[in-house]
Design a protein around this motif. Structure first.
Motif, short mmCIF file in Angstrom:
data_model
loop_
_atom_site.label_atom_id
_atom_site.label_comp_id
_atom_site.label_asym_id
_atom_site.label_seq_id
_atom_site.Cartn_x
_atom_site.Cartn_y
_atom_site.Cartn_z
N ILE A 21 5.61 -2.51 -6.44
CA ILE A 21 4.91 -3.69 -5.91
C ILE A 21 5.57 -4.96 -6.44
CG2 ILE A 21 2.74 -4.99 -6.01
CD1 ILE A 21 1.28 -2.32 -5.86
N LEU B 113 -8.28 -9.73 5.28
CA LEU B 113 -8.01 -8.67 4.31
C LEU B 113 -6.53 -8.54 3.96
CD1 LEU B 113 -9.73 -5.39 3.92
CD2 LEU B 113 -7.36 -5.16 4.60
N PRO C 143 3.61 2.45 -7.85
CA PRO C 143 3.03 1.10 -7.77
C PRO C 143 3.87 0.05 -8.48
CG PRO C 143 1.88 2.39 -9.41
CD PRO C 143 2.83 3.34 -8.73
N VAL D 274 1.56 2.18 -3.41
CA VAL D 274 0.39 2.80 -4.06
C VAL D 274 0.23 4.24 -3.57
CG1 VAL D 274 -2.12 2.71 -4.30
CG2 VAL D 274 -0.78 0.59 -4.38
N LEU E 219 0.82 -1.21 0.00
CA LEU E 219 0.00 0.00 0.00
C LEU E 219 0.86 1.26 0.00
CD1 LEU E 219 -3.05 -0.87 2.25
CD2 LEU E 219 -2.85 -0.90 -0.22
N SER F 122 -3.48 -9.83 -4.06
CA SER F 122 -3.63 -8.81 -5.11
C SER F 122 -2.27 -8.41 -5.64
CB SER F 122 -4.33 -7.57 -4.55
OG SER F 122 -5.72 -7.78 -4.49
N THR G 150 -5.70 -10.95 1.41
CA THR G 150 -6.24 -10.57 0.11
C THR G 150 -5.37 -9.51 -0.55
OG1 THR G 150 -8.39 -10.92 1.12
CG2 THR G 150 -8.38 -10.00 -1.08
N VAL G 151 -4.91 -8.54 0.23
CA VAL G 151 -4.03 -7.51 -0.32
C VAL G 151 -2.76 -8.17 -0.86
CG1 VAL G 151 -2.58 -5.51 0.26
CG2 VAL G 151 -4.92 -5.66 1.13
N LYS H 101 -0.88 -10.92 -7.98
CA LYS H 101 -1.46 -10.82 -9.32
C LYS H 101 -0.87 -9.63 -10.07
CE LYS H 101 -5.84 -12.90 -7.90
NZ LYS H 101 -7.25 -12.61 -7.59
N LEU H 102 -0.75 -8.50 -9.37
CA LEU H 102 -0.20 -7.31 -10.02
C LEU H 102 1.22 -7.55 -10.47
CD1 LEU H 102 -1.56 -4.37 -7.86
CD2 LEU H 102 -2.17 -4.95 -10.20
N HIS I 233 1.61 -8.78 -13.82
CA HIS I 233 1.43 -7.79 -14.87
C HIS I 233 2.62 -6.85 -14.97
CE1 HIS I 233 -2.70 -8.80 -15.77
NE2 HIS I 233 -2.96 -8.84 -14.49
N ILE I 234 3.10 -6.42 -13.80
CA ILE I 234 4.16 -5.41 -13.80
C ILE I 234 5.49 -6.02 -14.20
CG2 ILE I 234 5.43 -3.76 -12.38
CD1 ILE I 234 2.95 -3.77 -10.49
#
Lengths: 318, 318
Positions: free
Chosen positions: A195, A265, A192, A187, A184, A272, A268-269, A275-276, A279-280
């Protein structure tokens, strides 16, 4: 209130309710579950080989002491693996001495080799000196917080010490809370892409770089602490006098509040971010590191962060 | 406390301090700065053409009323552009009627055509009926919150109405707070890829899909509200009786707290999402939409969300 039975062994009384799963656990089953989770994390991410020499960065705080304790236990099943602990002495008077003693005593108890490396020996000054100069703000030089300086230099110190001991891996005590806060923070800082760097095993490669692993990265901070308490592991609990992380502290508080209302939570973060990362990842530079033009140590840039900071530091000192 | 002068006009007294910039603004300069920001957002993202027919989704709340007011003002410089307002009547008794009146009155004042489309006409039932059935929980059917149903159907209603009016664009009142909440909600839900969908202009393409734009996406919620107050725009402030968004509300509170301590943080989160979008974007399906096999409306799947929900709804009703 009636004490419930442990949902795992169904014999002993439960003393901890794991909010995100609903399990009620006795001390024995709780500790075993944490050890199992660490074992599973190590296996899932292929963190260790059966014959690795593993250096553990041990600050003397709850996370690294819990990590040391668990890895010492797991190591027993791998006769060819070897453990050693490294403590970095930054030179922070009235703070690091206590931690050094705690770490030293525990390593003796576990019969784990313990090495201390100091900023003074490696960089020529104690952190107290640098911090004093940082505080004497010269507005003409762009400065980071003391924590940023210390973190960069401590990572370098750990890497150098682990390499000198011919360790194959360098394990650190980062827990799930640390990781989600960093996610976070990136972010909230507008960075980001960073991450992609929050991961259980570092992917960077360089002959002088010891691969870093985070076996506690899926363990909640409060569970790492509870483990230390239940195992009666002594640890240092006073915070560093230079500790300064306004935004991170606010994120910590916020995540704890959210986790209280929405159990799970933090996991879950963390998912996330995984997953990111996929992509990154592709957009980041290749995993091979450069050699710093000044000192030859591994770096993503031409000049490594420690050299940049030390250069900066010389500027303040005039 | 002495009232300071407006830092923009340097003549009138300031009545608002913009925390993230330090500007102190009088009412006139504040309103102009919001209008300028909307104009800049529209230009930056190429949201509108000089001769567009623009449909605005007007719920009667502060954001859509502020949007309507600002677009009506900007439109005056573009004689070939045309504005119209669409209000969706979901059929929520004791709630939507007030909003309809407020929207109708304001449209008359601005001489903007106002169209009302109802769930009853489009889908054959009022939202009250669906919500009542949703509450009669049948555990055998996986259900979403009332807001999720309403959102899906409302977006469909707006798209259909805008298309029937031959609008080129559909503008909605989403503000910076809405967008940053959605960004974090996606991270906290474990669906970070959906961050790619949080954007000022929809990129989906389909002959039946009216491109959506969010001209207020860089305006703080509190500034959209202040604009409405200063311009004496009447708006509905009571919340929807079905409003149910536990996690989003917690995120809203958390972001407001963080913004208070770290002014500008919402903008930084928004910029972070922009950067992530570039990474995620490529991994998403191409921007061309399919036609729903049941109704022919645009959808990313084979069957559109409204059809799925309506099918689900029929199941409850038996």
């Amino acid at each position: 209130m009636m004490l419930s039975r442990c949902t795992m062994c169904k014999r002993r009384n439960a003393m901890y309710m794991r909010p995100y799963s609903g399990e009620k656990l006795c001390a024995t089953c709780f500790c075993r579950s944490v050890e199992d989770k660490v074992r599973a994390t190590i296996a899932k991410h292929d963190m260790l080989k059966f014959n690795d020499k593993i250096a553990i960065g041990v600050s003397g705080g709850k996370d690294s002491m819990t990590l040391l304790s668990i890895l010492a236990k797991l190591e027993k099943s791998f006769p060819k693996a070897r453990l050693m602990a490294i403590t970095v002495d930054e030179g922070i008077s009235g703070y690091r001495d206590e931690a050094l003693n705690i770490a030293e005593k525990f390593c003796q108890k576990l019969a784990v080799e313990h090495i201390v490396v100091s900023f003074k020996d490696l960089f020529g000054f104690e952190f107290d000196e640098l911090a004093k100069d940082l505080i004497m703000k010269d507005p003409s030089i762009e400065r980071l917080t003391p924590c940023a300086y210390c973190g960069v230099l401590r990572r370098r110190a750990l890497n150098t010490a682990a390499r000198n001991c011919e360790a194959a891996k360098l394990a650190t005590g980062h827990n799930l809370d640390d990781e989600t806060q960093t996610i976070l923070l990136n972010v909230f800082h507008g960075d980001p892409q960073r991450i992609a760097r929050v991961k259980p095993v570092s992917s960077a490669a360089h002959p002088k770089f010891i691969r870093r692993i985070k076996p506690l990265c899926e363990v909640l901070e409060k569970e790492a602490t509870l483990y230390a308490y239940l195992k009666q592991i002594e640890f240092q609990s006073i915070p560093c006098p230079y500790s300064y992380a306004a935004l991170r502290n606010d994120i910590r508080t916020m995540l704890n509040r959210m986790e209280e209302k929405h159990a799970g939570l933090k996991y879950t973060v963390y998912r996330s971010a995984e997953k990111l990362r996929n992509h990154i990842g592709e957009a980041l530079p290749a995993t091979g590191l450069n050699s710093c033009k000044l000192c030859g140590e591994p770096t993503v840039h031409a000049i490594c962060q420690p050299c940049k900071l030390l250069e900066n530091f010389k500027l303040y000192r005039g």
